[in-house]
Design a protein around this motif. Sequence first.
Motif, PDB file in Angstrom:
ATOM      1  N   LYS A  19       0.838  -1.210   0.000  1.00 54.21           N
ATOM      2  CA  LYS A  19       0.000   0.000   0.000  1.00 54.21           C
ATOM      3  C   LYS A  19       0.869   1.254   0.000  1.00 54.21           C
ATOM      4  N   THR A  21       3.995   1.439  -0.885  1.00 55.23           N
ATOM      5  CA  THR A  21       4.749   1.474  -2.144  1.00 55.23           C
ATOM      6  C   THR A  21       3.920   2.125  -3.242  1.00 55.23           C
ATOM      7  N   LEU A  22       2.674   1.705  -3.358  1.00 54.33           N
ATOM      8  CA  LEU A  22       1.802   2.227  -4.414  1.00 54.33           C
ATOM      9  C   LEU A  22       1.415   3.682  -4.190  1.00 54.33           C
ATOM     10  N   GLU A  23       1.081   4.014  -2.960  1.00 51.34           N
ATOM     11  CA  GLU A  23       0.634   5.384  -2.674  1.00 51.34           C
ATOM     12  C   GLU A  23       1.719   6.414  -2.953  1.00 51.34           C
ATOM     13  N   ILE A  26       1.852   6.684  -7.299  1.00 55.98           N
ATOM     14  CA  ILE A  26       0.692   7.053  -8.140  1.00 55.98           C
ATOM     15  C   ILE A  26       0.554   8.552  -8.378  1.00 55.98           C
ATOM     16  N   VAL A  34       0.455   1.675 -13.406  1.00 59.38           N
ATOM     17  CA  VAL A  34       1.196   0.843 -12.463  1.00 59.38           C
ATOM     18  C   VAL A  34       0.584  -0.559 -12.499  1.00 59.38           C
ATOM     19  N   VAL A  36       0.554  -4.142 -11.061  1.00 59.96           N
ATOM     20  CA  VAL A  36       0.953  -4.957  -9.918  1.00 59.96           C
ATOM     21  C   VAL A  36       0.673  -6.423 -10.244  1.00 59.96           C
ATOM     22  N   ALA A  49      -3.505  -4.075  -2.557  1.00 54.74           N
ATOM     23  CA  ALA A  49      -3.125  -3.299  -3.743  1.00 54.74           C
ATOM     24  C   ALA A  49      -4.364  -2.770  -4.461  1.00 54.74           C
ATOM     25  N   ILE A  57      -3.676   2.187 -11.366  1.00 56.90           N
ATOM     26  CA  ILE A  57      -3.292   0.858 -10.861  1.00 56.90           C
ATOM     27  C   ILE A  57      -4.103  -0.264 -11.503  1.00 56.90           C
TER      28      ILE A  57
END
Length: 230
Positions: A19, A21-23, A26, A34, A36, A49, A57
């Motif tokens: 979470k 990592t993604l936030e 983006i 992105v 995943v 995710a 995403i």
Amino acid sequence: MNPYISIIIPAYNEAGKIKDTLENVIDIKEINEVVVVDDGSSDDTAKIASSVKSDKIKVFKLEKNSGKGYALNYGLKIAMKNADIIGFLDGDLGSSSNEVKKLIKPILDNEADVIIAKFPPAKKKGGLGFVKGLAKQSVLDMTGVELDATLSGQRIFKKEVLEKFDEIPFGYGVEVGMTIDILKKGYTIKEVLVNMTHSETGRDLKGFIHRGKQYYHIKKVLKEKQKEWR
């Protein structure tokens, strides 16, 4: 027109960090997508995710754990449809994933065909440097190019470089194998220092087993590359 940038994140049991990592990627305006790829996790990696709110995403869950190389190849099939530039990031970078900005700028400025993240020194003592030394020396012996971050999985590529690969090498030797192929094919690589952090393996049994597997896989990839490029 700005190039379309796709980031592939292979993730295995990264429920604790995916979470974050993604936030932290983006909101980077240059990134359009992105991808995943949950590599058959036994935890809630895919679910977490998918809970991150962003149209960028796309989450895919593989039925079983097949390894990083397989997950990257899966993600590439999706990313190659639209992307001009493709990046690989690990799922355990947490908030430091935002540092990918430092890799994107030099590829946009055409400073090299591939940009590799060079991490700061590890905070805790890990192995004895055998794996890193093997990787660095092997790339130097085979290509004449000296790189410090041959094991780094954080990379940004021009699409044309990845188009030369039928598939990404499998196993823990994926980064070393790709680095040799990229240089042998005449493309350029630049290392960029970043303040990224990720899960580090220590001097416990689990850490030594991991490095043993890495060493074995790198030796195996090297044998293959020596045959291919002799």
